[in-house]
Design an enzyme around this catalytic site. Sequence first.
Site: not given
Ligand SMILES: Cc1cc2nc3c(=O)[nH]c(=O)nc-3n(C[C@H](O)[C@H](O)[C@H](O)COP(=O)(O)OP(=O)(O)OC[C@H]3O[C@@H](n4cnc5c(N)ncnc54)[C@H](O)[C@@H]3O)c2cc1C
Length: 651
Positions: A45, A47, A50, A342, A453
């Site tokens: 991941g 995001g 990661g 929310r 975030l």
């Molecule tokens: C429209 C929207 C707006 C938002 N706005 C806000 C905000 O303003 N403030 C806030 O705090 N939060 C916000 N959120 C929530 C926040 O964006 C997410 O909770 C956060 O970005 C998640 O980050 P992460 O790194 O955990 O995962 P993600 O960003 O979801 O990344 C997941 C990663 O894992 C990879 N992946 C998944 N499965 C696999 C696999 N099996 N094999 C290889 N790679 C894989 C994907 O390719 C990706 O790179 C928002 C969410 C949405 C939907």
Amino acid sequence: MYMADTKLISKIPEGPLAEKWAKRKAEIRVVSPNNKRKLEVIVVGTGLGGASAAASLGELGYNVKIFCISDSPRRAHSIAAQGGINAAKNYQNDNDSVYRLFYDTIKGGDYRSREANVYRLAEVSAAIIDQCVAQGVPFAREYGGYLANRSFGGVQVSRTFYARGQTGQQLLLGAYAALNKEIAAGTVKSYPRHEMLDLVIINGEAKGIIARNLVTGEIERFGAHAVVLATGGYGNAYFLSTNAMNSNGSAAMQAYRKGAFFANPCFAQIHPTCIPVHGDQQCKLTLMSESLRNDGRIWVPNNMEDVLKLRKHEIKPSQIPEERRDYYLERRYPAFGNLVPRDVASRAAKERCDAGYGVNETGLAVFLDFADAIKRLGHQRVEERYGNLFQMYEKITSSSPWEEPMMIYPAIHYTMGGLWVDYDLQTTIPGLYAIGEANFSDHGGNRLGASALMQGLADGYFILPYTIGDYLSHKFAEPKTDTNAPEFAAAEKAVIDRIEKIFAVKGTETVDSIHKKLGHIMWEYVGMARNEAGLKKAIEEIGELRKEFWKTVRVPGTNEEFNQELEKALRLVDFFDIGELMARDALHRKESCGGHFREEMQTEEGETKRDDENFMYVGAWEYKGEGVEPELHKEPLKYENIKIATRNYKD
Ligand SMILES: Cc1cc2nc3c(=O)[nH]c(=O)nc-3n(C[C@H](O)[C@H](O)[C@H](O)COP(=O)(O)OP(=O)(O)OC[C@H]3O[C@@H](n4cnc5c(N)ncnc54)[C@H](O)[C@@H]3O)c2cc1C
């Protein structure tokens, strides 16, 4: 009553709350630079969780391999985040503090998260902003140069840092730049378009993954000394959600099936301000950021006559005078008004719509109105704050928020549940860590806006890089993981068999059409309101739909090519299991808390009714085999620094 479970050792350090993290860091064994070079870590991941973790681990000198589904790490779902990121900087001099951020988060989560984790999150929050500013993230600034702040739901201070409505994108560009530095230095190797399809366990420890090269279809083996899952949330179990289309819960499910416990799966967040569903052909919902509730006012007409005229397009919302409007959040929750959390705002919208006051043709929409804000602040200030969100709304709906209020309705947005982790962010499988939205750690029954975030970056920049050292400090004498080991061969074979089984069905239904049916079941029975009969029905219907999938799905093409239908089918198989687990968890939790609203457990005013005596615990599920009921384990939650109370946003 329930007892502490011997399989769930949370490793929360003893001592005063404010000293726990310092104490744990002092205890953690450090790996010397020459030994770090011998150690390999897989991060799945890219995001914010990661990317920040991989960049930090690379900078520390570990050998990191990072994987993502998209064609570039910078296209992870985090890029969609709009509104902002919280931090207890107290720049506004409005009496914010680490304690207040901690308090708001525990209260916002309806007293279902761990005190120690949440306090640490608040403690490291300020450092995140410093780190991101140093990376060049263009946060909004005041005239004098200070970083600007705005408010998000469930708080009475302004602690949200933002970059217009594109905060996630800017933060991810910062993390991606840091990651690229490591890729160029050779400490991180990036594997875009690689999807993890299984976790490999050797002697009870996580030692690698099996991934599919999404371009060629090749099934590949990757070994390491530890594996970090940063794979995001599972909101797409509902088919329609605000999540990116690729977001999925498969990696978490693969870990679950290999022994990682899954915590609080039923805690899913429904966001109050999304563009309403338009028709049956839609595959994605669009969020209108919570930041809009700083200045936008939510209302519906207070009389049926206006409602009916609106639905028939006989009048415009702006023609309805003040005295015929019901600003129901301001009416019901005077202390927080439009900025209630929310879960509260979503339920209040549903209540008005269920009562017949919904304002669009389907009756499933309320207004978010900027007329007052435009009058008070002027066009330019509103444009500066929300310009891109207004533009996005207009492009999608062909209606201008400058002239008429937006129409919004709640939609699935975020999942608070996830892989159970201890204070070190390690799952119940040694050597397997989970960070960001993929774990369950900090948000309890409801996440506050702008805190995802914060959590992802806290985990990736400031927590995991320390805590993983404790585990790896025992591993540097171990040789590199041998991917020829029989455990890799067995996991690889299982993946290939799964793919072949899917192709062999040769039915007539598309993956999406079946996923859509799952979404309907989830929204109907495991959505904003849940009850015993509905949840039992959901479990039954998901079981039936799973059978239908294995009889009727059609995946065209072959494995040996770029095949998105195959990708989606593999993920849908896991969504069935996630959906079932969510329903099972929701069924067992006979209380209402946060986003989990059991109709049987509500106050006379329709608010959530917790049952602290029987449910003040983290519910973590252990996989017991295919078709066998999973086992529930309970981690009691103790509140020693905060007074437990009924959530009150009224006064
Ligand atoms: C429209 C929207 C707006 C938002 N706005 C806000 C905000 O303003 N403030 C806030 O705090 N939060 C916000 N959120 C929530 C926040 O964006 C997410 O909770 C956060 O970005 C998640 O980050 P992460 O790194 O955990 O995962 P993600 O960003 O979801 O990344 C997941 C990663 O894992 C990879 N992946 C998944 N499965 C696999 C696999 N099996 N094999 C290889 N790679 C894989 C994907 O390719 C990706 O790179 C928002 C969410 C949405 C939907």
